[in-house]
Design a protein around this motif. Structure first.
Motif, PDB file in Angstrom:
ATOM      1  N   ARG A  79      47.822  76.710  35.340  1.00 30.10           N
ATOM      2  CA  ARG A  79      47.608  75.296  35.053  1.00 30.10           C
ATOM      3  C   ARG A  79      48.173  74.481  36.214  1.00 30.10           C
ATOM      4  NH1 ARG A  79      50.006  73.284  29.573  1.00 30.10           N
ATOM      5  NH2 ARG A  79      49.625  71.290  30.581  1.00 30.10           N
ATOM      6  N   SER A  98      44.019  78.337  32.470  1.00 32.45           N
ATOM      7  CA  SER A  98      42.871  79.169  32.812  1.00 32.45           C
ATOM      8  C   SER A  98      43.103  80.556  32.236  1.00 32.45           C
ATOM      9  CB  SER A  98      42.704  79.246  34.332  1.00 32.45           C
ATOM     10  OG  SER A  98      43.800  79.933  34.911  1.00 32.45           O
ATOM     11  N   GLY A  99      42.056  81.356  32.197  1.00 27.58           N
ATOM     12  CA  GLY A  99      42.181  82.671  31.585  1.00 27.58           C
ATOM     13  C   GLY A  99      42.895  83.690  32.441  1.00 27.58           C
ATOM     14  N   ASN A 151      41.952  73.584  26.364  1.00 30.62           N
ATOM     15  CA  ASN A 151      42.273  74.759  27.150  1.00 30.62           C
ATOM     16  C   ASN A 151      43.516  74.413  27.965  1.00 30.62           C
ATOM     17  OD1 ASN A 151      40.090  76.519  26.454  1.00 30.62           O
ATOM     18  ND2 ASN A 151      38.731  75.280  27.723  1.00 30.62           N
ATOM     19  N   ARG A 156      51.217  77.762  28.027  1.00 29.38           N
ATOM     20  CA  ARG A 156      50.235  77.704  26.950  1.00 29.38           C
ATOM     21  C   ARG A 156      50.583  76.648  25.892  1.00 29.38           C
ATOM     22  NH1 ARG A 156      45.252  79.145  26.669  1.00 29.38           N
ATOM     23  NH2 ARG A 156      45.357  80.006  24.580  1.00 29.38           N
ATOM     24  N   GLU A 162      41.532  83.351  26.940  1.00 28.21           N
ATOM     25  CA  GLU A 162      40.546  82.270  26.916  1.00 28.21           C
ATOM     26  C   GLU A 162      40.545  81.446  25.626  1.00 28.21           C
ATOM     27  OE1 GLU A 162      38.919  81.512  29.484  1.00 28.21           O
ATOM     28  OE2 GLU A 162      38.760  83.299  30.749  1.00 28.21           O
ATOM     29  N   ARG A 163      41.443  81.721  24.712  1.00 29.69           N
ATOM     30  CA  ARG A 163      41.410  81.059  23.397  1.00 29.69           C
ATOM     31  C   ARG A 163      41.641  79.552  23.515  1.00 29.69           C
ATOM     32  NH1 ARG A 163      45.367  79.541  19.643  1.00 29.69           N
ATOM     33  NH2 ARG A 163      46.977  80.347  21.042  1.00 29.69           N
ATOM     34  N   LYS A 164      40.784  78.780  22.840  1.00 32.73           N
ATOM     35  CA  LYS A 164      41.015  77.344  22.733  1.00 32.73           C
ATOM     36  C   LYS A 164      42.077  77.090  21.674  1.00 32.73           C
ATOM     37  CE  LYS A 164      36.689  75.366  24.401  1.00 32.73           C
ATOM     38  NZ  LYS A 164      35.577  74.419  24.119  1.00 32.73           N
TER      39      LYS A 164
END
Length: 271
Positions: A93, A26-27, A23, A151, A33-35
């Motif tokens: 993050r 955070s969402g 991850n 991301r 929320e995708r890993k």
């Protein structure tokens, strides 16, 4: 003869052994929320370092041509907007607070901007001048680019490329197919893995960028006018099925659905 189902299982097992699910962020309020599956042998630090070298080379070339703009009104606008967005990045993050963020404007007709791994931002003056961007629209495009870095979409793409190369090699060896078969396998992997994920990455960058802009006090509705201007500047677009970017209608629908989620953040920031 090895069945395709068995081949797929063997290939997946080998590839997953070299990947780890992470991850990166955070969402947030937008709920990304995708890993992500990253190659364990390709660390964040390695990618950031490689890109930092490329970034410095780009700046050196721009400077040698007299295109590195440090003092114009647009350069000041870019820096101001960037700093407000960067201040919000740790919400997604925390380690981004320790990144060596750099922001530069290049005097060029190119309608483009990017934020590479580790927070290395370049905006081209053509983006601002040709599209006549407001500060809110500038924040929308820069927030989108910063989201790609947060991301780690670049590292994810490199991990997919490694997996793609390994998968084709393993499949070719197990099936005993030649180069023609390997090319076909490569296309299958590309269209079933690479392109859909690329469109997903663009959507994630749209959503996280929208929230970054709102938290920084920029009107999230500007994302709609930004992409309308981008669409008009881009001319005809390829069908979404074969594109790495969402279609205009899909992008607008996703943004419109997310704006109510971040509007309270914008209103709070404005206070």
């Amino acid at each position: 003869m090895i069945s395709l189902f068995r081949l797929g299982g063997l290939t997946a097992a080998v590839l997953l052994a070299g990947c780890q699910a992470v991850n990166t962020t955070s969402g947030g309020a937008v709920g990304v929320e995708r890993k992500q599956y990253m190659f364990s042998m390709l660390s964040t630090e390695q990618v950031n370092q490689m890109y930092a070298q490329s970034y410095q080379q780009t700046l050196s070339e721009a400077s040698s041509k007299g295109q590195l703009d440090k003092s114009s009104s647009n350069a000041k606008r870019v820096n101001t907007v960037a700093q407000r967005l960067i201040a919000q990045a740790p919400i997604f993050r925390p380690d981004a607070a320790q990144w060596d963020w750099q922001v530069n404007l290049v005097d060029s007709d190119e309608v483009n901007a990017n934020c590479g791994p580790g927070g290395k931002i370049i905006v081209y003056s053509g983006l601002i001048d040709k599209l006549k961007l407001t500060d809110d629209e500038l924040a929308a495009v820069m927030g989108h680019e910063i989201a790609h870095a947060l991301r780690e979409h670049g590292r994810e793409a490199m991990s997919r490329a490694y997996a793609q190369q390994m998968g084709v090699g393993i499949g070719s060896a197990l099936l005993g197919i030649g180069q023609g078969g390997a090319d076909l396998a490569n296309q299958v992997v590309e269209y079933s893995l690479t392109l859909p994920n690329s469109r997903g990455n663009e959507n994630e960058a749209d959503l996280i960028g929208l929230e970054l802009s709102a938290r920084a006090g920029y009107n999230p509705n500007a994302a709609l006018t930004l992409w309308q201007k981008m669409g008009q500047a881009g001319g005809s677009a390829p069908p979404e099925l074969l594109s790495t970017h969402p279609s205009d209608s899909t992008r607008m629908a996703n943004l419109q659905a997310a704006i109510p989620k971040v509007m309270p953040l914008y209103e709070q920031a404005r206070k």
